[in-house]
Each structure stands twice: as structure tokens, then as C-alpha cells.
Scaffold this motif. Sequence first.
Motif, PDB file in Angstrom:
ATOM      1  N   VAL A  54      49.004  25.548 -87.743  1.00  0.00           N
ATOM      2  CA  VAL A  54      47.676  25.520 -88.145  1.00  0.00           C
ATOM      3  C   VAL A  54      47.526  25.085 -89.684  1.00  0.00           C
ATOM      4  O   VAL A  54      46.496  24.444 -90.276  1.00  0.00           O
ATOM      5  N   VAL A  55      48.378  25.787 -90.416  1.00  0.00           N
ATOM      6  CA  VAL A  55      47.908  25.670 -92.188  1.00  0.00           C
ATOM      7  C   VAL A  55      48.235  24.402 -92.486  1.00  0.00           C
ATOM      8  O   VAL A  55      47.688  23.899 -93.155  1.00  0.00           O
ATOM      9  N   PRO A  56      49.443  23.678 -91.976  1.00  0.00           N
ATOM     10  CA  PRO A  56      49.744  22.224 -92.599  1.00  0.00           C
ATOM     11  C   PRO A  56      48.473  21.572 -91.991  1.00  0.00           C
ATOM     12  O   PRO A  56      48.023  20.512 -92.887  1.00  0.00           O
ATOM     13  N   LEU A  57      47.893  21.711 -90.837  1.00  0.00           N
ATOM     14  CA  LEU A  57      46.679  20.820 -90.444  1.00  0.00           C
ATOM     15  C   LEU A  57      45.583  21.335 -91.641  1.00  0.00           C
ATOM     16  O   LEU A  57      44.742  20.351 -91.763  1.00  0.00           O
ATOM     17  N   VAL A  58      45.275  22.480 -91.712  1.00  0.00           N
ATOM     18  CA  VAL A  58      44.262  22.535 -92.619  1.00  0.00           C
ATOM     19  C   VAL A  58      44.312  22.132 -93.926  1.00  0.00           C
ATOM     20  O   VAL A  58      43.627  21.477 -94.407  1.00  0.00           O
ATOM     21  N   VAL A  59      45.483  22.262 -94.543  1.00  0.00           N
ATOM     22  CA  VAL A  59      45.884  21.455 -95.925  1.00  0.00           C
ATOM     23  C   VAL A  59      45.755  20.042 -95.803  1.00  0.00           C
ATOM     24  O   VAL A  59      45.131  19.404 -96.453  1.00  0.00           O
ATOM     25  N   ALA A  60      46.233  19.702 -94.641  1.00  0.00           N
ATOM     26  CA  ALA A  60      46.237  18.057 -94.502  1.00  0.00           C
ATOM     27  C   ALA A  60      44.886  17.281 -94.525  1.00  0.00           C
ATOM     28  O   ALA A  60      44.455  16.281 -95.103  1.00  0.00           O
ATOM     29  N   PHE A  61      43.865  17.988 -93.844  1.00  0.00           N
ATOM     30  CA  PHE A  61      42.514  17.605 -93.730  1.00  0.00           C
ATOM     31  C   PHE A  61      41.435  18.254 -94.680  1.00  0.00           C
ATOM     32  O   PHE A  61      40.615  17.596 -94.872  1.00  0.00           O
ATOM     33  N   THR A  62      41.609  19.014 -95.524  1.00  0.00           N
ATOM     34  CA  THR A  62      40.933  19.513 -96.450  1.00  0.00           C
ATOM     35  C   THR A  62      41.389  19.376 -98.065  1.00  0.00           C
ATOM     36  O   THR A  62      40.633  19.000 -98.745  1.00  0.00           O
ATOM     37  N   VAL A 188      53.723   2.666 -98.772  1.00  0.00           N
ATOM     38  CA  VAL A 188      53.220   3.769 -97.679  1.00  0.00           C
ATOM     39  C   VAL A 188      54.326   4.858 -97.689  1.00  0.00           C
ATOM     40  O   VAL A 188      55.337   4.459 -97.197  1.00  0.00           O
ATOM     41  N   ARG A 189      53.842   6.109 -97.868  1.00  0.00           N
ATOM     42  CA  ARG A 189      55.157   7.085 -97.824  1.00  0.00           C
ATOM     43  C   ARG A 189      54.207   8.215 -96.898  1.00  0.00           C
ATOM     44  O   ARG A 189      53.255   8.459 -97.092  1.00  0.00           O
ATOM     45  N   TRP A 190      55.084   8.389 -95.632  1.00  0.00           N
ATOM     46  CA  TRP A 190      54.711   9.412 -94.893  1.00  0.00           C
ATOM     47  C   TRP A 190      54.750  10.948 -95.672  1.00  0.00           C
ATOM     48  O   TRP A 190      55.697  11.110 -96.381  1.00  0.00           O
ATOM     49  N   SER A 191      53.899  11.771 -95.286  1.00  0.00           N
ATOM     50  CA  SER A 191      53.861  13.121 -96.107  1.00  0.00           C
ATOM     51  C   SER A 191      54.761  14.058 -95.045  1.00  0.00           C
ATOM     52  O   SER A 191      54.287  15.098 -94.257  1.00  0.00           O
ATOM     53  N   TYR A 192      56.044  13.969 -95.379  1.00  0.00           N
ATOM     54  CA  TYR A 192      56.959  15.200 -94.471  1.00  0.00           C
ATOM     55  C   TYR A 192      56.711  16.318 -94.810  1.00  0.00           C
ATOM     56  O   TYR A 192      57.005  17.338 -94.057  1.00  0.00           O
ATOM     57  N   GLU A 193      56.224  16.692 -96.017  1.00  0.00           N
ATOM     58  CA  GLU A 193      55.948  18.178 -96.416  1.00  0.00           C
ATOM     59  C   GLU A 193      54.963  18.618 -95.541  1.00  0.00           C
ATOM     60  O   GLU A 193      54.617  19.802 -95.420  1.00  0.00           O
ATOM     61  N   ILE A 194      54.236  17.893 -95.023  1.00  0.00           N
ATOM     62  CA  ILE A 194      53.006  18.362 -93.857  1.00  0.00           C
ATOM     63  C   ILE A 194      53.359  18.309 -92.685  1.00  0.00           C
ATOM     64  O   ILE A 194      53.407  19.089 -91.679  1.00  0.00           O
ATOM     65  N   LEU A 195      54.255  17.117 -92.159  1.00  0.00           N
ATOM     66  CA  LEU A 195      54.667  16.884 -90.833  1.00  0.00           C
ATOM     67  C   LEU A 195      55.911  17.747 -90.396  1.00  0.00           C
ATOM     68  O   LEU A 195      55.838  18.186 -89.217  1.00  0.00           O
ATOM     69  N   ALA A 196      56.716  18.166 -91.367  1.00  0.00           N
ATOM     70  CA  ALA A 196      57.946  18.949 -90.857  1.00  0.00           C
ATOM     71  C   ALA A 196      57.306  20.461 -90.400  1.00  0.00           C
ATOM     72  O   ALA A 196      57.717  20.692 -89.469  1.00  0.00           O
ATOM     73  N   PRO A 197      56.606  21.012 -91.115  1.00  0.00           N
ATOM     74  CA  PRO A 197      56.141  22.414 -90.785  1.00  0.00           C
ATOM     75  C   PRO A 197      55.328  22.276 -89.692  1.00  0.00           C
ATOM     76  O   PRO A 197      55.376  23.337 -88.584  1.00  0.00           O
ATOM     77  N   LEU A 198      54.567  21.141 -89.616  1.00  0.00           N
ATOM     78  CA  LEU A 198      53.530  21.165 -88.362  1.00  0.00           C
ATOM     79  C   LEU A 198      54.480  20.824 -86.759  1.00  0.00           C
ATOM     80  O   LEU A 198      54.022  21.389 -86.049  1.00  0.00           O
ATOM     81  N   ALA A 199      55.515  20.261 -87.149  1.00  0.00           N
ATOM     82  CA  ALA A 199      56.252  19.787 -86.051  1.00  0.00           C
ATOM     83  C   ALA A 199      57.052  21.298 -85.520  1.00  0.00           C
ATOM     84  O   ALA A 199      57.328  21.503 -84.585  1.00  0.00           O
TER      85      ALA A 199
END
Length: 212
Positions: A54-62, A188-199
Motif C-alpha cells: 500500500v505505501v508505495p502505491l500511495v507514494v506513487a500516486f500522491t 524514460v526510466r522506470w521507478s524501481y524504488e517504487i516497483l520493488a517494494p510494491l512487488a
Amino acid sequence: MSEPQKYADRIYRSGSAIAAGVLLLGLAGWLGGDAILRGEDRTPLTAASTLLFVVPLVVAFTLRPAVFASDERLRVRNPFRTITAPWGAVDTIRSSYSTEVLAGGTKYQMWAIPVSMRARSKATRHNDQVASGRPARGGLMGLSFGGGGMAGSQDTGPRVPPGDAAVAELRELAERHGEKTQGGTVGVRWSYEILAPLAVGAVGLAVMWLTG
């Protein structure tokens, strides 16, 4: 001759999204932390996996979305990607139902600059009243850009919704600096700092569900 003075990046972010993100993170931390500390059996592991998801999703979109504009380039930080484009590669910046930049032949949405149809409607009504000579009253949400005045005072200046104003500024920067820097490559760079904990959180929740 001295080099031209360089200015700090202009930064565009959504204040309401940041406020919502802080509130949601505080709520998630309170509920999740309590479950981790006081939960029994598998509850702490489930709570930890939920927080990781949840936390990475919240950070990603807000908290994460932002647009940075310098003299050399435009950098768009979206929930899961960061797009960097020199001004010479920017074809156009537009706003319809969302704000978008067309660079290198590809369209990218700018999450940090939301479009408010309500704000557009209010601005249109206000501008129509001013154009027809009818008195327009100012309000908490309706002060003209670049003008002052207290809420409730007569407002005779044109209004521009914040999202459209930001797009107009960026379009002006693109026209001004694009002539100096023709071409360029869009990165274009993917945000692995968000995607890794999300996964990791998603996998943890899946394991808990399958073994529950």
C-alpha cells in the motif's frame, strides 16, 4: 563574455495530492504498525506485506508526481516512470481532459498537473460575466491569477484554472528554449524504488492468501 545565468528548476506539483498522501500514509502507518506490534499468529506478517504493497502505491500516486522545468529540459516524474526530454525534443504540451507532453513522437501524461473541469467551468462563467459587463464577485476559489483582493470583492480580471496556467507556462518555456536546443533524445526510466517494494508486498499478500 560571462555565461547566461541559470535559474533553478520550476517545479509543478499538486498540493491536494500531497496533503491526501500524507494523510493516507499516516493512517496506514497507524493501522499497520498497531497490527504488527499487537497482532497474533499471521497478522503481523499480513500487515507488513500490506504496508509494503500500500505505501508505495500511495507514494506513487500522491507524493511522487512532479514536473521539473529547467532551461535545458523538461522532467516529468509520474507514478512509475520518469520522462526526461530536452526542450528540442518536445513537440507540444497540451491540456484537454488530462495534461500531456508530446516528445519524440510519444505522448506522456503529466500526473502532477491535474485538470479540473469544475475549475474550467467556473473560470468560463466568470470570464463570460466580465466580457458581458456584468459584475463578477471574487471568492475563495476564484481570485484571478496575478491579482490580489479579498474574498468577496469584485473581480474584473480574467481567470485561468491552475492546470491550464501551468500548461501555458510550460508551453511558453518549450517555445523559448526549443529554438536553442534542436533535437535530443527522450529518456524514460522506470521507478524501481517504487516497483520493488510494491512487488515484494504483492508477493507476500499472495503467499498469505494461498497458504491461509
